[in-house]
Design a protein around this motif. Structure first.
Motif: not given
Length: 597
Positions: A108, A112, A125
């Protein structure tokens, strides 16, 4: 409900893959294991001689067995891991450490990173997996990195840092593996489009990626770059043969209770799965006896409350097969697609297996209840006025138009009553005419039962379609039995059930017990008829051969067969043995015929 003995539990285990749980006399979970075939694996504990003393102690302590059915061996492996980590049973040691299965993480952050990890953090995430092999994870990451240009650095690529020129491109940029977002050489929008495509790959949707791979492969081949084309081809094969993730675990599904139900005439069966952080940590199935004609909705609402209290569940969301009313504090979800639907289907599958096992156990411990349930089910499925405790099934047999015969088999309380089976030699019909033959045997059968004042069946099954059913109905009409005995016909191929005066056939569920018993009746009638037909042909051939011996008549043949039982024994008999039965003169003729031959 009385807990079945271990012996009965072993006999009724399913043969599907799953996880088994052993409990001791205090109902403590002492061991969790996985199996490709639950029945085979669990039974081996009690049938083999174990060299390991610890295993012998474990077996002695087992007083109850529970299990969870899953779809594949991989699912069983993952579920075993989850349960051992959660409960740490005394006799499990291999999975108590902190080692866990690998996941693929999409971090996250603004640009990414995609990498493997064995630890899952709730930081926003996205995690995909777990995977049972690190090699699989490496293969997927290699594929992803070969297809999309992703950064591998751990820089904090905020817009402010990039604008200040805080970072410089590294070797990965110069090798063509990264497009340099650290210097603003790749836009955030373009990067996130690639991340979205990667998520689809990890979810198992390879269509877009495969299309791109195939385009690349053709381009390489057109440019004579066959080595690169072969590498792309290898990646395509891996993608096509790979299942991206397990149906058991999904990190997005957390702190959820799953309920499913199936029911029959007298009982309902509700399965409960409890999910925590995306993993199944508990499975329980409850059997409920119906007092009245309660609906599945009424039963499920009652049982959800009971089970949640029993297991102290505080989950704020539940998955169910249809809407239920549990108040405003709980979110009710009725899944239609995707992972949530797969979890609900798994719950229903466990409810079905539990019901099947209970039937098997009841058949052993309480046969009367088993029979009553089957009869009630058949009455409902076949729309009969009364339970078919006594069923008779008719089948014709005239292979290649010779020796027409018919068979009648009888089932009482759902089981064959072989002493009541009857054979029929067709007497009034010339040539192979199944319709006329069926009319004759049905008439003869029930004319005799009426004359002898014997009980009539509640159901007659005719092995044949509408034509043979109509012929049988004619016989019942002539005996004034129409309407007093239910009668149906079953087509030979499509499992269609026909009723008199109804042009639309009835189709039963292929897995229903009613259809299974009807098929058993039909198969038994067919077997019994073929056996009689075969015996009749053999006897005819035998009689014909003996009667061709000059000077030997029908009475002599009968005397010989009564004594020797078969023509083979007649042919192998000694002369003095033949003389004792038919005299010296005829004995010599028979002896010389077979020995000259």
């Amino acid at each position: 409900m009385t807990k079945p003995t271990l012996d009965i539990q072993l006999k009724t285990l399913p043969t599907a893959p799953g996880v088994y749980q052993y409990y001791d006399v205090k109902d403590n979970l002492i061991y969790v294991g996985k199996a490709k075939n639950l029945k085979k694996r669990v039974s081996s504990y009690f049938t083999k001689t174990h060299d390991n003393g610890k295993t012998r102690v474990l077996v002695r302590k087992i007083t109850n067995i529970k299990h969870i059915v899953v779809a594949t061996e991989t699912d069983a492996l993952l579920l075993e891991n989850n349960l051992i980590k959660k409960y740490q049973p005394r006799y499990n040691v291999l999975l108590k450490d902190d080692k866990s299965y690998p996941w693929i993480c999409i971090k996250n952050e603004r640009f990414p990173r995609v990498f493997s990890t064995r630890r899952v953090f709730k930081d926003g995430s996205e995690y995909f997996g777990p995977y049972t092999s690190m090699k699989t994870v490496s293969t997927l990451l290699d594929l992803i990195r070969g297809l999309y240009h992703l950064r591998t650095c751990n820089y904090h690529l905020s817009e402010e840092n990039i604008n200040k020129g805080k970072y410089k491109v590294c070797l990965e940029y110069h090798l063509g593996n990264c497009k340099g977002p650290c210097e603003g050489l790749e836009s955030e929008t373009e990067y996130h489009e690639n991340i979205q495509a990667i998520k689809e790959i990890l979810k198992g949707n390879f269509k877009d990626s495969l299309t791109l791979f195939k385009t690349q492969m053709k381009t390489y081949a057109t440019n004579m770059a066959f080595e690169q084309a072969q590498k792309i081809k290898d990646k395509i094969e891996v993608l096509e043969n790979y299942q991206a993730k397990s149906t058991i675990v999904n990190p997005k599904i957390s702190n959820v209770d799953v309920f499913s139900i199936m029911s029959d005439e007298g009982y309902g069966y509700v399965n409960f799965l409890q999910l925590s952080y995306g993993a199944i940590i508990r499975s329980h199935t409850l059997e409920i006896k119906k007092k009245l004609d309660e609906t599945d909705l009424e039963l499920l609402e009652l049982v959800i409350t009971e089970i949640r209290q029993r297991f102290h569940s505080n989950s704020k969301e539940i998955y169910v097969p249809f809407k239920v009313d549990l108040g405003d504090d709980i979110k009710i979800t009725v899944p239609k697609l995707g992972d949530k639907k797969h979890i609900l289907d798994l719950s229903l599958r466990n409810a079905k297996y539990y019901r099947m096992e209970r039937f098997k156990q009841i058949k052993i411990t309480d046969p009367d209840r088993h029979v009553n349930r089957i009869m009630a089910q058949m009455k409902a499925d076949l729309r009969l006025p009364e339970e078919p405790r006594h069923i008779e099934c008719f089948d014709n047999s005239n292979i290649q138009g010779t020796h027409p015969v018919a068979a009648c088999v009888v089932f009482k309380n759902g089981k064959p009553s072989k002493r009541d089976y009857r054979h029929f030699n067709i007497k009034t019909v010339v040539g192979p005419d199944d319709f006329a033959s069926m009319e004759e045997v049905v008439y003869r059968r029930y004319k005799r039962l009426l004359d002898e004042e014997r009980p009539l069946p509640q159901l007659i099954i005719i092995d044949g379609g509408k034509g043979q059913l109509s012929s049988a109905v004619k016989s019942l009409d002539s005996l004034n039995l129409r309407g007093k005995i239910a009668i149906i016909g079953i087509a030979k191929r499509l499992e269609e059930l026909f009723y008199p005066d109804d042009p639309i056939p009835l189709y039963l569920d292929k897995k229903s017990e009613t259809l299974r018993i009807i098929q058993q009746l039909r198969n038994e009638a067919h077997r019994f008829g073929i056996e009689h037909h075969r015996n009749k042909r053999s006897k005819t051939a035998l009689n014909t051969e003996l009667e061709t011996i000059q000077g030997i008549g029908e009475k002599t043949v009968i005397d010989l067969l009564k004594h020797f039982k078969s023509s083979k024994r007649v042919a192998n008999a000694k002369l003095d043995e033949l003389e004792e039965i038919v005299g010296v003169s005829r004995a010599e003729k028979i002896y010389n015929y077979f020995h000259k031959k």
